[in-house]
Design an enzyme around this catalytic site. Structure first.
Site, PDB file in Angstrom:
ATOM      1  CB  ALA A 110      -5.331 -11.431  23.790  1.00 11.16           C
ATOM      2  CG  PHE A 111      -6.907  -6.198  21.944  1.00 11.58           C
ATOM      3  CD1 PHE A 111      -6.249  -6.193  23.266  1.00 11.58           C
ATOM      4  CD2 PHE A 111      -6.654  -5.140  21.188  1.00 11.58           C
ATOM      5  CE1 PHE A 111      -5.968  -5.072  23.935  1.00 11.58           C
ATOM      6  CE2 PHE A 111      -6.121  -4.043  22.348  1.00 11.58           C
ATOM      7  CZ  PHE A 111      -5.755  -4.621  23.731  1.00 11.58           C
ATOM      8  CE  LYS A 112      -2.233  -6.205  25.960  1.00 10.42           C
ATOM      9  NZ  LYS A 112      -3.329  -6.660  26.780  1.00 10.42           N
ATOM     10  CG  ASP A 113      -2.539 -12.134  19.139  1.00  8.91           C
ATOM     11  OD1 ASP A 113      -1.044 -12.280  18.996  1.00  8.91           O
ATOM     12  OD2 ASP A 113      -3.059 -13.066  18.735  1.00  8.91           O
ATOM     13  CG  MET A 116       3.625  -7.472  19.771  1.00 10.33           C
ATOM     14  SD  MET A 116       3.822  -5.957  20.513  1.00 10.33           S
ATOM     15  CE  MET A 116       3.298  -6.931  22.614  1.00 10.33           C
TER      16      MET A 116
END
Ligand SMILES: *Cc1c(COP(=O)(O)O)cnc(C)c1O
Length: 470
Positions: A110-113, A116
């Site tokens: 997911a793009f949160k990587d 993060m």
């Protein structure tokens, strides 16, 4: 670069402190005193650079003294070496002037990587320099928890505690969190809902003694460092399509408004952006706000794009701060009204300023399914249900302005949401090979009652920051 709170009653901080604090002490969000500019020549010279190098150049002006050029390049190199695609954020064309930006090649799909992975390394570096430890506690309905766990696993200075609602997340989502072996990672299955987990988290942050004793730090989407890390792919994708010599629009599947806010920041820095199109699912508070000026909370409706199932778009406060001329007293007024009467009205001039740069459109459940089916039928490309809300919104923009290319952000890999994809196209996308192992790896989690005291005790017993202070 210094940072001020949108509510005007918290101390001004440097980047390093904003990175560790997350939320401002007055309940506001930190924003830079001013937006740094990138000259046209600097933007043009990003063309062809490796993603890690380009992102270091874009992020650098926000950091002040926090990291020098070489340190920052080492951090971005290391962060993006965990991605499975050499371009990190590749573009794929799916129709005339319509491009998909794949942001899901990181460890949790997911793009949160993207943010993060960098945030974890930045925090660890700052804590090492100050010889401190921190404790991260997060509540998750799925993606954020897994991204935080992957980003912080094995880091020396940080312990991570993630609360998720017991038996209410998907198998893949749970296994992504519970199969990570690192000793500094603790997953807590709470006997309650996501809202219960969120309310326990808030009570922990309000408890000054607990906060101090474990060195509580926040990594949720209001952390400014996450927004900054996300500005990079707006630049790299626009440059690949001809910026700064040509305008590019963006369509962004939106929940907490962190991702699309990064596009707005890129525009403030000098990127020539056509429109920023906010894609929502049935939780359409932002679409209603742009249409009517009335920001009004309603209950959360569960959808097939769960990472966008939110009631409050927290980062919207940063945009309001700007369009209200950075008048913190007015923002305090709006947020007070939101607390007390579950809504506020955006005044005419700020609303016009928002509409000049943003437009919003909602994809209801049938629209999302139809978009996954249509894109697959026309091109063979498989969208996940979050990305589909963006493409749905992008097509509406192209109908108005077919001449400006639009980049639609694909925020999750379709294999993360196989049921929704199967409903639309009749087949299940397989998990990428490097993740297949989680399906039979050993799981590690602790089930706790929905009780803030029990959660606090569990954390205090295990956080290494707590041990250092007793
Ligand atoms: C978090 C998330 C979003 C929403 O991003 P915001 O920054 O909260 O607007 C969209 N899609 C996916 C897959 C996500 O995980």
């Amino acid at each position: 670069m210094r940072y001020i709170s949108t509510r005007g009653e918290a101390p001004e901080l440097a980047f390093e402190d904003v990175l560790l604090a997350g939320l401002a002490s007055d309940g506001g969000l930190y924003a830079p005193v001013s937006y740094p500019g990138l000259a046209r020549g600097d933007i043009a010279s990003l063309a062809g650079l490796p993603y890690a190098e380009a992102s270091a150049r874009i992020i650098a002006p926000f950091l002040g003294e926090a990291f020098d050029g070489a340190e920052l390049r080492a951090l971005t190199q290391c962060a993006y070496s965990s991605f499975r695609h050499s371009a990190i954020a590749p573009l794929t064309q799916i129709a005339d002037n319509l491009f998909v930006l794949e942001l899901f090649h990181g460890p949790t799909l997911a793009f949160k990587d993207v943010a993060m992975q960098l945030l974890g390394r930045m925090m660890d570096a700052v804590l090492a320099r100050r010889d401190l430890r921190a404790t991260i506690v997060g509540a998750t309905s799925g993606d954020t928890g897994a991204a935080a766990i992957e980003a912080f696993a094995g880091l020396d200075r940080v312990d991570v505690f993630i609360l998720y609602p017991h038996e209410r997340v998907s198998d893949v989502q749970r296994r992504q969190m519970t199969t990570v072996e690192a000793a500094n990672i603790h997953t807590i299955a709470l006997r309650g809902s996501f809202d219960d987990a969120q309310s326990i988290l808030k009570s922990l942050f309000r408890d000054a003694r607990f906060r101090e004793s474990v060195g509580l730090a926040g990594v949720n989407s209001i952390n400014w460092a996450r927004v900054v890390a996300q500005t990079a792919y707006y630049f790299t994708s626009a440059v690949a399509l001809g910026a700064p010599h040509r305008e590019v629009s963006f369509a962004v599947p939106t929940g907490n408004f962190g991702d699309v806010l990064a596009g707005y920041v890129a525009e403030r820095m000098g990127l020539p952006v056509g429109k920023l199109v906010i894609g929502t699912n049935s939780n359409d508070i932002l679409a209603r706000t742009l249409a009517s000026g009335r920001y009004e909370l309603r209950g959360v409706t569960p959808t097939q794009s769960p990472s966008m199932d939110i009631q409050i778009s927290s980062n919207f406060e940063r945009l309001l701060f700007d369009v209200y001329g950075r008048d913190a007293a007015q923002i305090r007024g709006l947020m007070g009204a939101l607390d007390q009467s579950k809504g506020f009205t955006v005044a005419p001039a700020p609303l016009e300023a928002i509409r000049a740069e943003f437009e919003a459109s909602a994809a209801y459940e049938a629209d999302t399914t139809e978009e996954i089916a249509r894109t697959y039928r026309e091109t063979g490309y498989i969208l996940d249900p979050h990305a589909a809300t963006g493409v749905h919104a992008a097509r509406k923009r192209l109908a108005i302005d077919p001449a400006t290319p639009i980049v639609s952000l694909a925020t999750a890999h379709p294999a993360k949401f196989p049921d929704a994809v199967e409903r639309a196209i009749g087949k299940r996308p397989p998990l990428p090979e490097h993740l297949a192992h989680i399906l039979d790896a050993r799981e590690r989690f602790t089930v706790l009652d929905n009780d803030a005291g029990k959660v606090a005790a569990f954390i205090s017993e295990r956080a290494r920051a707590a041990r250092a202070t007793v």
